[in-house]
Enzyme design. Structure first.
Site: not given
Length: 615
Positions: A87, A129, A210, A278, A283, A305, A311, A421, A444
């Site tokens: 991102r 990640n 994830e 978050k 998200d 966060e 993004e 989303h 997703w």
């Protein structure tokens, strides 16, 4: 010679070593490429030879930043060892891993001065990640070199860690947090780190989310995993920031899962564990209600966060001043003492650091609001514009207005009224409300969230639906559960409503009542109109800006207007197939067809910025 920075950010951690804190004191330096007297003279700030000038809070040699609302203010870099940034929309990582530790970039100190000037005092060097290789001795030597450059400015280094590192590196057959060998491995690794980075801050962990490994892979809990690492760090004053970003493919409502998974563990974490949560329950969407975990966990330390990198808000192309979003967030945040706050960085090796001159404002605003959440977005905008461009009010006032309007405009032309989303698959740039690849995880895909059908649109999170409203306590639950009292900005987040639903305050420009479909169209049209107006305002700023930055930003405002129309056409044409209502009479005709939009795809990865051009 590097000026040193006062160390205030560990006051909430009694175990932090006082020798480190007392050793670091500071006064601020300006960037070598900043020019003096801008606020006194009103003259434009010219760019350097690369065509960029960065904001800076210039200060006298004895100035200190007062203790802020959050003792620890962190940037989270989602940077990988190969130089890519997940991102990331401003080039590659500023951390030149392949050259470290032998070669030290001058940008490390420039970065540190910029962060220190707005009270940022910690940085997580690598992606959540995380790659197991980050904890090898070779990579740690590179982290040591960066820490040495940042330390004089009061920036403490942290690392994201892969929970399965001892197993992934082939050093142990398991990563079970209760296994004695695993416990000993982490203790030895922590000892190795502190031997070379005595002021090392600790670990950031993304686990069982994830596809990332975690303690649940071994039948353990998040508390088991976090506490094992916390025990290893505790003798050195280090902390564990354990992310609460979790969701499973079989969850009936992704927005509920973090609360459901972590609330039973409240009070079971060590004192040097902080849950990193978050701002919203899904998200980093353009607009979300507050994550209920931030005010529900009474016996566990938590920290917010935020996402500085855009993004979900047009990457480094769209101008979206996030101080407006964050100010809205802080006003809803409960009054409590949070030990820390994190922002996912938007920084890369582009000459202007952030991929866009305007995106620098969000790096600046994050630090300023972390120091004082009561600061108005208008004050922050004027500060940054003056330090970056000119103090001339003929520039500062209209561009402040653009920045203050930009967030609501983006929400309007992307996902108004609580929609969320609706993005393209994978890279999240642009609209694909229809996207539902065969075999994909439902959560997703956009249809999982908008749930549009011929009856209506929106996700039913009321007590009759997923029950997510119950996570907000009695007063907010009552407010959100009723579509007549639910704030309009969250309406379709919490409700699936008929296309003909109406509220008394919904009127068009002529005072005529609007139903839900007409109101949705009104929001999209308003967002497009705003984006087009931003372009016109910027064109009038040409006399106040150097040619290079003017042209660079002109391209982006032009693209933002194109993309706003793309978003409006894609969403309204698609949702019209369900609403079966025409566009309102005063709504501009689409410039695309639904068929052409559904065939269009940008071939992007998660590690690059979108190109400029037609959509």
């Amino acid at each position: 010679m590097k000026n040193k920075v006062s160390c205030r950010f560990l006051s909430s951690f009694p175990s932090a070593r006082s020798s480190i804190c007392s050793a670091i004191c500071f006064s601020f330096f300006i960037f070598h490429f900043s020019l003096l007297l801008l606020s006194c003279t009103g003259r434009a700030v010219p760019p350097d030879e690369d065509g960029h000038a960065l904001w800076l809070r210039s200060a006298s040699s004895d100035e200190k930043v007062e203790k802020g609302a959050f003792p620890l203010v962190l940037l989270n870099h989602w940077d990988n060892p190969d130089g890519t940034i997940e991102r990331g929309y401003a080039g590659h990582s500023i951390w030149l891993w392949d050259e470290l530790p032998d070669s030290i970039s001058s940008r490390y100190a420039e970065y540190a001065r910029a962060c220190a000037s707005v009270g940022i005092n910690g940085t997580v060097l690598n992606n959540v990640n995380a790659k197991p290789v980050m904890l090898t001795s070779a990579m740690l030597a590179k982290a040591v070199a960066i820490a040495n450059e940042l330390r004089p400015y009061g920036i403490r280094v942290f690392l994201s860690v892969n929970f399965a590192t001892p197993k992934a590196l082939g050093e142990l057959p398991t990563a079970d947090p209760l296994d004695v060998q695993v416990i000993a491995w982490w203790q030895q690794k922590v000892t190795e780190i502190y031997a070379h980075i005595p002021d090392f801050g600790g670990f950031l962990v993304k686990a069982n989310s994830e596809g990332e490994p975690g303690p649940m892979d071994f039948g353990r809990t998040h508390a088991d995993g976090a506490n094992m690492l916390a025990d290893a760090l505790a003798p050195y004053g280090g902390i564990v920031m354990w992310r609460a970003f979790v969701y499973a493919p079989d969850s009936p409502d992704r927005a509920c899962q973090a609360y459901d998974e972590f609330m039973p563990l409240d009070g079971k974490f060590r004192d040097n564990v902080i849950l990193q949560i978050k701002n919203g329950p899904v998200d980093f969407q353009p607009r979300e209600p507050l994550s209920p975990l931030l005010f529900s966990m009474k016996h566990t330390r938590v920290m917010p966060e935020l996402q500085i990198t855009q993004e979900y808000l047009g990457e480094s192309i769209h101008t979206v001043f996030l101080a407006v979003q964050w100010s809205e967030f802080f006003k809803r945040l409960p009054s409590k003492n949070f030990p820390a706050i994190a922002g996912v960085a938007n920084i890369g090796d582009d000459t202007n650091w952030c991929g866009s001159d305007m995106a620098q404002a969000n790096w600046y605003a994050f630090g300023r609001l972390a120091q004082d959440p009561t600061l108005s977005p208008a004050q922050i905008a004027r500060e940054w514009l003056t330090k970056t461009f000119t103090a001339d009010p003929r520039f500062v006032e209209p561009m402040t207005d653009v920045l203050l309007r930009s967030y609501e405009a983006a929400v309007d032309y992307m996902m108004p009224m609580g929609l969320h989303h609706l993005f393209a698959w994978g890279h999240h740039y642009g609209p694909e409300p229809w996207c539902s690849p065969r075999g994909a995880r439902p959560d997703w895909t956009p249809p999982y969230y908008h749930r549009a059908d011929t009856l209506g649109i929106g996700f039913d999170r009321t007590m009759r639906g997923s029950g997510a409203v119950a996570q907000y306590g009695d007063s907010l639950c009552t407010l959100y559960d009723d579509p007549m009292t639910c704030p309009e900005e969250y309406l379709l987040w919490f409700h699936h409503l008929p296309w003909t639903f109406t509220r008394p305050d919904w009127k068009d420009a002529n005072g005529h009542p609007q139903n839900l479909w007409q109101r949705l169209c009104w929001h999209y049209d308003r967002g497009v109109s705003e984006a087009e107006d931003f372009l016109q305002i910027w064109q009038k700023m040409k006399p106040s800006v150097d040619a290079l930055r003017y042209e660079r930003q002109l391209q982006r405002f032009h693209q933002q207007a194109i993309d706003a129309r793309w978003w409006r056409d894609a969403c309204l044409l698609y949702f019209a197939t369900f609403s079966r209502q025409p566009l309102p009479v005063n709504s501009p005709a689409p410039t695309h067809t639904l068929d052409s939009l559904m065939r269009f795809h940008l071939p992007l990865t998660n590690y690059e910025a979108a190109p400029l051009g037609d959509r």
